[in-house]
Design an enzyme around this catalytic site. Structure first.
Site, PDB file in Angstrom:
ATOM      1  N   GLU A 171      13.759 -11.386  -9.067  1.00 34.25           N
ATOM      2  CA  GLU A 171      12.369 -11.586  -8.608  1.00 34.25           C
ATOM      3  C   GLU A 171      11.709 -11.092  -9.615  1.00 34.25           C
ATOM      4  OE1 GLU A 171       8.958 -11.203  -7.671  1.00 34.25           O
ATOM      5  OE2 GLU A 171       9.902  -9.847  -5.946  1.00 34.25           O
ATOM      6  N   CYS A 220       3.567  -8.646  -7.483  1.00 35.05           N
ATOM      7  CA  CYS A 220       4.063  -9.564  -8.341  1.00 35.05           C
ATOM      8  C   CYS A 220       3.285 -11.008  -7.931  1.00 35.05           C
ATOM      9  CB  CYS A 220       5.349  -9.742  -8.109  1.00 35.05           C
ATOM     10  SG  CYS A 220       6.186  -9.739  -6.540  1.00 35.05           S
TER      11      CYS A 220
END
Length: 507
Positions: free
Chosen positions: A275, A309
């Protein structure tokens, strides 16, 4: 503006400022094979509070030799743990979840001190992180196989889903609780054992939940947390990638580091879950409800002071509503953001995590100003609040030659661009190698479906700025990663599918 270095100015925090019950979860040793241990070298490193650079605690600075021991421990534990029933693993995770709920406030206090986010945000993260343990405690009992229709008489065909083995989990500093629970709960539900390497900036949350895992009755060796400084991180990461007994590696962090780990895992053909970085577009169309769009922008852009993020990184606002959006957004920024020590009442946002992050954000803004961008608010370091505070900033008039135009900012800076055509904004939104999350606001139902399908991202928020939950599949496309976390898909990276062909059955 003068820059301050935390490591030049740190001092020890007063332990009296930490509640007694919270203090019991504040650990100074790593957790391996059911024991609290030092590094073989006896080396330690300090964990700093980014608000004031006080030392919260010192933790072991573990190296490759320590991780080698932990990997063998986890591999040995796996031989037993893989034989447990789904019900046993479900009960184990449920016990862990219950303890984390009981100690939610203690975990939030630790998180705020090492990460800097406000207590309100820390409480939200603890609740969010705990939800993954609850979710996977339930999913453990639904890791089902399949019975296939055989093409030949007298055969039975089956697919089994079995645990992969030792899982190495490398987690970031921005969500030090939730990133561990999201990975570890899925791995344990599947029957894997875990080696956890938390960020050197925020290892205390990891050690606190290890303490609760021990109290929940986790068998020795299935949940191991090893702390390491930046000095040893690269070598330790390489060991986790290349050790043949580690069968799956899950990493959340930058794309640059993710690519290094990807290459290093090739030698052992390891399963990977990555990720990685994002560059999320946030599109506001003329038909949008502007009040909802502005509220969503506040949540998406400024959560954890912009250090997420999935944070909105590139705002695109259609021409007819551009000025009104700027006006409403500025008003909310000025009225709703209160910077300071997140452990204090009324504080909504804290500092950036470290000096390098502060310098990067400041450099991006200065470059934009020097090339003609307009600063509507902020645009400066707030050293009067502490060494790592940056003012919430809104910028317009950004051009493609400015560094900030297509860089993941990871700070409290909103860059607002004007657009006029749907095709134009989709082209710009997709003009990036990243594809983690994207957001857009529209009340035109046809446009909703067109744009949602056109955005090259793994996750889309439509008329919503906060999209993460345990039930959803979290992950990106392009250079934003591989695999999915959360949801029923979160188990997939931790199981192998074994095909059984049973022949010559007498009917």
């Amino acid at each position: 503006m003068k820059m301050f270095s935390c490591f030049q100015n740190f001092r020890f925090t007063s332990l009296h400022s930490i509640p007694a019950r919270t203090f019991s979860l504040l650990k100074e040793l790593a957790y391996v094979n059911g024991k609290w241990v030092n590094a073989n070298s006896r080396s330690t490193f300090p964990v700093l509070n980014p608000v004031n650079c006080d030392v919260i605690n010192n933790v072991p600075d573990m190296d490759v030799s320590d991780f080698h021991v932990a990997i063998n421990t986890a591999a040995n534990a796996f031989e037993t743990f893989k034989k447990t029933t789904a019900k046993e693993r479900s009960d184990l995770l449920r016990s862990w979840y219950n303890l984390m709920v009981t100690h939610s406030e203690d975990l939030a206090n630790i998180l705020t001190r090492e990460n800097g986010k406000s207590l309100a945000e820390s409480r939200a993260e603890i609740k969010y992180g705990n939800s993954f343990v609850e979710w996977f405690s339930e999913e453990a009992r639904r890791i089902d196989g399949e019975i296939l229709q055989a093409p030949i008489r007298n055969r039975e065909l089956l697919l089994l889903r079995q645990p992969v083995g030792v899982a190495a989990l490398i987690t970031p500093w921005n969500f030090p609780h939730a990133m561990i629970t999201r990975k570890a709960a899925a791995a344990i539900a599947a029957g894997c054992t875990c080696i956890i390497k938390p960020s050197e900036d925020t290892p205390l949350s990891a050690l606190a939940i290890a303490d609760l895992a021990e109290k929940a009755g986790f068998p020795p060796g299935i949940f191991n947390v090893l702390t390491t400084s930046i000095r040893n991180s690269a070598a330790v990461g390489k060991e986790l990638c290349e050790h043949p007994k580690v069968r799956v590696l899950s990493f959340t962090g930058s794309t640059a580091v993710g690519k290094i780990l990807y290459r290093q895992c090739a030698s052992t053909m390891k399963r990977l879950s990555l990720e990685l970085g994002g560059n999320a577009p946030y599109i506001v169309f003329n038909s949008a409800n502007l009040d909802i769009a502005v509220s969503g922008a506040m949540a998406s852009k400024f959560r954890n002071t912009g250090q997420t993020c999935v944070s909105s990184n590139r705002f695109f606002v259609e021409g007819r509503v551009f000025d009104e959006f700027i006006e409403k957004f500025l008003k909310k920024m000025n009225n709703e953001i209160k910077l300071g020590d997140g452990s204090k009442d009324g504080i909504t946002h804290g500092p950036l995590i470290k000096e390098s992050q502060l310098k990067m954000v400041d450099s991006l803004v200065k470059d934009a100003i020097s090339k003609g961008a307009t600063i509507h608010c902020g645009g400066k370091i707030l050293s009067e609040l502490g060494p790592l505070f940056y003012a919430p900033t809104l910028i317009t008039g950004v051009t493609k030659d400015m560094q900030i135009y297509n860089t993941e900012i990871f700070g409290p800076v909103a860059v607002i661009n004007k657009f006029h055509e749907e095709e134009e904004v989709i082209r710009e939104a997709n003009n990036t190698p990243f594809g983690l999350a994207g957001y857009f606001f529209s009340q035109d139902i046809s446009q909703v479906f067109r744009v949602a399908r056109s955005l090259e991202v793994g996750m889309v928020g439509v008329n919503e700025g906060l999209i993460s939950c345990a039930e959803a599949a979290f992950g990106g496309v392009k250079e934003s990663g591989l695999g999915r976390e959360g949801s029923k898909r979160g188990i997939d990276d931790y199981v192998d599918i074994k095909y059984l062909c049973i022949g010559n059955i007498q009917h």
